[in-house]
Scaffold this active site. Structure first.
Site, short mmCIF file in Angstrom:
data_model
loop_
_atom_site.label_atom_id
_atom_site.label_comp_id
_atom_site.label_asym_id
_atom_site.label_seq_id
_atom_site.Cartn_x
_atom_site.Cartn_y
_atom_site.Cartn_z
CG HIS A 197 -6.43 7.64 2.52
ND1 HIS A 197 -6.09 6.67 3.43
CD2 HIS A 197 -5.27 8.06 1.96
CE1 HIS A 197 -4.77 6.51 3.42
NE2 HIS A 197 -4.25 7.34 2.54
CB CYS A 235 -3.39 4.69 0.24
SG CYS A 235 -1.86 4.93 1.16
CG HIS A 264 -2.07 8.56 -1.25
ND1 HIS A 264 -2.48 8.75 0.04
CD2 HIS A 264 -2.39 9.69 -1.92
CE1 HIS A 264 -3.04 9.96 0.15
NE2 HIS A 264 -3.01 10.53 -1.03
CG ASP A 309 1.42 8.25 1.14
OD1 ASP A 309 1.29 9.39 1.58
OD2 ASP A 309 0.75 7.29 1.55
CG HIS A 310 3.82 8.64 4.72
ND1 HIS A 310 3.29 7.75 5.60
CD2 HIS A 310 2.87 9.58 4.53
CE1 HIS A 310 2.07 8.13 5.95
NE2 HIS A 310 1.79 9.24 5.30
CE1 TYR A 323 2.53 13.72 3.30
CE2 TYR A 323 2.36 12.97 5.57
CZ TYR A 323 1.90 12.97 4.27
OH TYR A 323 0.82 12.19 3.92
C1 DNO Z 1 -1.20 10.08 5.66
C2 DNO Z 1 -2.22 10.40 4.68
C3 DNO Z 1 -3.58 10.41 5.33
C4 DNO Z 1 -4.61 10.96 4.39
C5 DNO Z 1 -6.00 10.95 4.94
C6 DNO Z 1 -6.98 11.32 3.87
O1 DNO Z 1 -0.15 10.64 5.65
O2 DNO Z 1 -2.19 9.58 3.60
O3 DNO Z 1 -3.51 11.20 6.46
O4 DNO Z 1 -4.31 12.29 4.09
O5 DNO Z 1 -6.33 9.73 5.46
O6 DNO Z 1 -8.15 11.75 4.46
#
Ligand code: DNO
Length: 356
Positions: A197, A235, A264, A309-310, A323
């Site tokens: 990531h 991401c 992501h 993602d978020h 989340y």
């Molecule tokens: C945030 C996530 C990160 C991700 C880590 C992977 O919400 O995208 O915390 O899980 O960086 O190691």
């Protein structure tokens, strides 16, 4: 493209049964949360998690994350034992059918924000990062950072920051190389793809070195061990917080060479100084054009895992910032809709896929 959703296990306020009700959901992304960083995840915990997820009709093929102990990042003498444990974690994940492990190499802090609940004009709240506010933080007095306040005592944190100041970027790369050379052969052997990531946000914070911020960093990373098992989690929201990063072309370049194992998908509304807030997934609300990004994934013949993602907090939901269920569910459905339209009406570039 396989749509997945992150779930934090039984303590997650979001019910697994509800995630299953999101149309087009393929699998769950999760981890073992009750084992300290650096130790081995018991095989029976992994079996239990897999059975629980499969029990609701979803797959468990992606782990996020197996965290990397700070001693490995700092290159301390204790790292060999911790790396051996990491190797065992890769083996254990493979033993229950995991195909992709997402992880990161960010010193001390993973994602960093200055506000967890910035209110948007529509009354929803979201995560945000204020570049000027970060600069003004005097960390010598201890740190108060949303999401991380209780992780470290002030003196502990200061000691860690000092250790990293001595390490710097090039040494951090060397420590990453040592780690990758030890773990990628194991991942290859058991058929797992490692997916790094990127740094979030993609800039150094508090003087800590950050080394996975842009195209050149990603190119360097995948070359350290030139194996399909040494890949990335692309991401969009992390890299996209630097407007110099063109997500579409990163998808074409690294996806084209078969190194994107996890996507992501998140939108961010970015300002010129690097401040940003996390926008809804829809293209018109943020700086990233999701349709173009997904078209790039389609062009390279992407068949891997993605997740919304978020999300914002909407409809009165409370819980873990970023989340909640509702906005991420909207994101998943929107992304699946875009994907359906693109795959029906845009031809894929199969030549590139065959070359990968
Ligand atoms: C945030 C996530 C990160 C991700 C880590 C992977 O919400 O995208 O915390 O899980 O960086 O190691």
């Amino acid at each position: 493209m396989k749509m997945t959703f992150r779930w934090y296990g039984e303590t997650d306020p979001v019910k697994l049964e509800y995630i299953r009700q999101i149309p087009g959901m393929y699998g769950i992304v999760s981890a073992i949360y009750d084992v300290p960083v650096g130790e081995v995840w018991p095989l029976e915990s992994l079996h239990k998690l897999k059975a629980r997820i499969e029990g609701v009709g979803l797959k468990f093929e992606v782990v996020e994350s197996v965290p990397v102990h700070e001693d490995i990042k700092l290159g301390k003498p204790t790292r060999d034992r911790l790396i051996a444990n990491y190797q065992q974690n890769i083996r254990n994940c493979a033993a229950v059918g995991v195909k992709v492990i997402c992880y990161n190499f960010m010193p001390v802090f993973d994602w960093t924000r200055t506000e967890l609940a910035k209110e948007l004009p529509d009354g929803s709240t979201t995560l945000s990062f204020d570049a000027a506010a970060i600069e003004k933080l005097d960390i010598s007095k201890g740190i108060s950072l949303p999401g991380w306040d209780s992780s470290y005592q002030a003196d502990q944190l200061r000691a860690l920051l000092d250790e990293y100041a001595a390490v710097g970027e090039e040494q951090l790369w060397a420590n990453l190389e040592y780690f990758l050379k030890a773990i990628i052969p194991i991942a290859e052997e058991v058929g797992v793809k490692m997916a790094m990531h990127p740094d979030d946000p993609p800039r150094p914070i508090f003087g800590l070195p950050r080394i996975v911020k842009n195209r050149d960093d990603l190119a360097r990373l995948v070359k350290i061990v030139d194996s399909p098992a040494n890949g990335i989690t692309l991401c969009s929201g992390s890299l996209g917080a630097d407007l110099c990063n063109n997500i579409e072309s990163l998808v074409r370049e690294f996806g084209g060479m078969g190194r994107i194992h996890f996507g992501h998908l998140r939108n961010v509304a970015v300002e010129a100084d690097g401040s940003f807030f996390e926008a809804p997934h829809l293209s018109c609300t943020g700086s990233l054009d999701m349709a173009r990004i997904l078209r790039a994934y389609h062009e390279i013949g992407f068949e891997g895992y993605v997740r919304p993602d978020h999300g914002r907090m909407i409809w009165g939901e409370t819980g873990k910032p970023g989340y909640g269920l509702y906005d991420r569910a909207l994101g998943a459905v929107y992304l699946n809709g875009l994907w359906e339209a693109i795959t029906k009406f845009v031809p894929a570039n199969t030549e590139q896929k065959d070359a990968a």
